[in-house]
Each structure stands twice: as structure tokens, then as C-alpha cells.
Scaffold this motif. Structure first.
Motif, PDB file in Angstrom:
ATOM      1  N   GLN A  98       0.866  -1.170   0.000  1.00  0.00           N
ATOM      2  CA  GLN A  98       0.000   0.000   0.000  1.00  0.00           C
ATOM      3  C   GLN A  98       0.909   1.227   0.000  1.00  0.00           C
ATOM      4  O   GLN A  98       1.375   1.666   1.041  1.00  0.00           O
ATOM      5  N   CYS A 105      -4.276   2.616  -4.988  1.00  0.00           N
ATOM      6  CA  CYS A 105      -4.315   2.902  -3.555  1.00  0.00           C
ATOM      7  C   CYS A 105      -5.310   4.016  -3.227  1.00  0.00           C
ATOM      8  O   CYS A 105      -5.928   4.031  -2.163  1.00  0.00           O
ATOM      9  N   CYS A 113      -2.222  -2.448  -5.399  1.00  0.00           N
ATOM     10  CA  CYS A 113      -1.281  -1.327  -5.437  1.00  0.00           C
ATOM     11  C   CYS A 113      -0.409  -1.537  -6.663  1.00  0.00           C
ATOM     12  O   CYS A 113       0.162  -2.612  -6.854  1.00  0.00           O
ATOM     13  N   LYS A 324      -7.079  -2.918   2.186  1.00  0.00           N
ATOM     14  CA  LYS A 324      -5.918  -2.079   1.920  1.00  0.00           C
ATOM     15  C   LYS A 324      -4.880  -2.484   2.975  1.00  0.00           C
ATOM     16  O   LYS A 324      -5.152  -2.440   4.179  1.00  0.00           O
TER      17      LYS A 324
END
Length: 378
Positions: A98, A105, A113, A324
Motif C-alpha cells: 500500500q 491505492c 497497489c 488495503k
């Protein structure tokens, strides 16, 4: 004496070639370069993805390597430009990055990512760069991590700083399996209250998916596995039913359809087997069922009939549970400390680094959920 800026010699479990026992070797770990951190690994665990590379895909280009991607440790030193971490921080590495800067992102639509695709060579499951050498040879870092080592060097975008109160020999599991399964249920499938669910495969990822289904309010959670020993463990995490496909003459999707008036609202495949992926899809309700592929494999194609989707089913994939990475790991550690998610219950064995081959055999033979390997006990 400070080790910052110096090569560290330490022990690591090196997989010199596929389908062979790993070997405890002395390796050299170079200092971190720009944007990197060097971490003393306190604890790690064996995940099935490690076994997939070692015993199933066996891509020779991916060897020699130091396996391991589910670990926790303490920052020893940082490279130029690193401001997010400092020596002494407790951290968890993760194979999903990330960077917080790329379009992915910044998008709520994905947990991918863009920098991850330039950092790790997926076909050999190894980092493009490596700070490991042994006997004069470059050694890969599995998934850019390589946590079966007393020290490793990782790009800061693949590391999360965590609450110093968190026990590393427990929360290291949040670096892969638990987040992957739990998030697949709550983030990817988006399991709804009072729904029906089926989870295929009751390793750590599958049990975490069961836990996620329960947290989301599912009223019925059918746990599916060919190992009858998993039945009681599944109940600990919230399963209401257990089905062993070997106990039935009918295909498992027909069994589940009979139990649920046509199929479940949500199904999650946590095995990494293309036949099970199809069974999971067919087990979901034809009109609106959602089925999620969670288990990893890249060796075979999966086939379905168009009608399996045309009538209203949705088929999705999930990596790292849709989290994430940095945000998700930090959040799950917080949830663990607040006793909102289970972690300790996944641990069935505690072992030393010298016992790594034994830990691999336990996982290979389905005799453990997670074996914690105490690499550098504190």
C-alpha cells in the motif's frame, strides 16, 4: 554494538530446490537501501502458500529462496528516506503493498497497489530485489518478504507499524491468512445479516472466513471439509453446520442445495482447487448467490457453464481479503486487542526455527491450523 549499516549474519531456512526439505543455513542480510527497513523477525508461521511454491508449483526459477510471508518483528534499522518507521517499532510485513500514492491505492474499488506488480515477480513468487546471500549465492525472498529468517529487509510499502502492546507471536498471523479469509467474507462477499453461507476448506483462511461470516451476521454457516477433525474447530469460529463431501454420494453442491432450499446466499472457496471453486459457485443460489474465490492456485484453468452466471449469480475473486494492506492490518490488530476477532484460537503448535521442516509436514498433512515458528524469541 549497533548493527545499522552493516551486513548481518543470521540463521534462515533456505529452500535450495523444490520438493526438498529446507535447510537451516547462515545467511548474510544486507543493510536496507532507500525506502527499505531491516526487521528482526520474532515469529512467523507456515501458510499453505509457502507449500504451494515448495511442493506444488515448484517453479525452479523461484529457488533458492527463503520462504515465509506471515510474520511479525521489530525494526532493526531503516534505509534513507524512511520516515514512517524507526528502530524498535513492532511491525507486520505483508505481501500486498500500500504505497498510498498510486491510482489503485487512492481508489475505494480495489486493495491492489500498482507498485506491487513491479516489486514482486508473481510467476516465481519472489521479490525482484533480494538482500539475502548464502554461500556466495543470491537467495530469493519469497513474495519479497522471506520471514523464515532471523532478519529480513522489506520495502516500507509492504510493512505496517502496529500497537506495541500486540504480541508478535500471535498477531503475525494477520500478515496473511486471517485477514485473507475474514476480509473475503466482510469486504469482498459483503455477507449480509440473516443470510446463509458456505465455506469450503477449513484451514486458517477458511476458518477466518467462517469468523467473518459470523461477524457479518449470517444466520447459517455451513463449513465444508473432507477432514472430519475440522468439524469442532469450525464451530469455535461460528459454523452452524459441518458437511464432509466424502459422506455423501451426491455432488456437494446438490447436498447444500438440499439443505438450503436451492443454495446459499454466499459461498467462499478457501482451498485453491479449481474443482472446489466450481462446486462453491454451484452451491450458491442461482438467482442471486455470490461466490468468492479465495484459495490461491495458478496451475489450472477453471471451467463453468454460462448458465451458472446468466441467471444471476456473481463470481468474484479476493486477495488479502480486500483489505488495503497497511490500513487493514493495523485495523485487525486493533480488533484483536479489543477482542473483536479471534487469533489465538488458530494456533495449534509452537515450534523453534530448527523445527521448520516438522512444521511444514504438519501443514502438508492437515495436522495443524497454524504452527507458530519462534524465530527470534523475545
Amino acid at each position: 554494538m549497533s548493527t545499522a549499516g552493516k551486513v548481518i549474519k543470521c540463521r534462515a531456512a533456505v529452500a535450495w530446490e523444490p520438493d526438498q526439505p529446507v535447510v537451516i543455513e547462515e545467511i548474510e542480510v544486507a543493510p536496507p537501501l532507500a525506502s527499505e527497513v531491516r526487521i528482526q523477525i520474532v515469529a512467523t508461521s507456515v501458510c499453505h502458500t509457502d507449500l504451494y511454491h515448495l511442493l506444488e508449483s515448484m517453479n525452479k526459477e523461484g529457488f533458492p529462496t527463503v520462504l515465509g510471508h506471515e510474520g511479525g518483528g521489530i525494526v532493526e534499522s531503516v534505509g534513507p528516506g524512511v520516515t514512517e518507521f524507526q528502530p524498535g517499532d513492532k511491525v507486520i510485513p505483508h505481501f500486498i503493498t500500500q504505497c498510498r500514492e498510486c491510482r489503485f491505492c487512492k481508489s475505494p474499488r480495489t486493495n491492489q497497489c500498482e507498485k506491487a506488480w513491479t516489486r514482486v515477480r508473481q510467476e516465481i513468487m519472489a521479490g525482484v530485489e533480494s538482500r539475502f546471500t548464502c554461500k556466495g549465492k543470491r537467495i530469493h525472498q519469497f513474495m519479497g518478504l522471506g520471514t523464515f529468517s532471523e532478519y529480513t529487509v522489506i520495502n516500507q510499502i509492504a510493512v505496517t507499524k502496529i500497537d506495541p502492546a500486540a504480541p508478535l507471536d500471535k498477531v503475525c498471523l494477520l500478515g496473511c491468512g486471517i485477514c485473507t479469509g475474514y476480509g473475503a467474507a466482510v469486504n469482498t462477499a459483503k455477507v449480509e445479516p440473516d443470510s446463509t453461507c458456505a465455506v469450503f476448506g477449513l484451514g486458517a483462511v477458511g476458518l477466518a472466513a467462517v469468523m467473518g461470516c459470523k461477524a457479518a451476521g449470517a444466520k447459517r454457516i455451513i463449513a465444508v471439509d473432507v477432514n472430519p477433525d475440522k468439524a469442532e474447530k469450525a464451530k469455535v469460529f461460528g459454523a452452524t453446520d459441518f458437511v464432509n463431501p466424502k459422506d455423501h454420494s451426491k455432488p456437494i453442491h446438490e447436498v447444500i442445495a438440499g439443505m438450503t432450499n436451492g443454495g446459499v446466499d454466499f459461498s467462499l472457496e478457501c482451498v485453491g482447487n479449481v474443482e472446489v471453486m466450481r462446486s462453491a459457485l454451484e452451491s450458491s443460489l442461482e438467482a442471486w448467490g455470490v461466490s468468492v474465490i479465495v484459495g490461491w492456485t495458478d496451475m489450472y484453468d477453471v471451467a463453468i457453464r454460462p448458465g451458472h452466471l446468466i441467471c444471476g449469480r456473481t463470481w468474484k475473486g479476493s486477495v488479502f481479503g480486500g483489505f488495503k494492506a497497511k490500513d487493514g492490518v493495523a485495523g485487525m490488530v486493533k480488533a484483536y486487542l479489543e477482542k473483536k476477532v479471534k487469533v489465538d484460537e488458530f494456533i495449534t503448535h509452537n515450534m523453534a526455527l530448527d523445527q521448520i521442516n516438522e512444521a511444514i509436514e504438519l501443514m502438508k498433512n492437515g495436522k495443524c491450523i497454524r504452527a507458530i515458528v519462534n524465530v527470534s524469541p523475545q
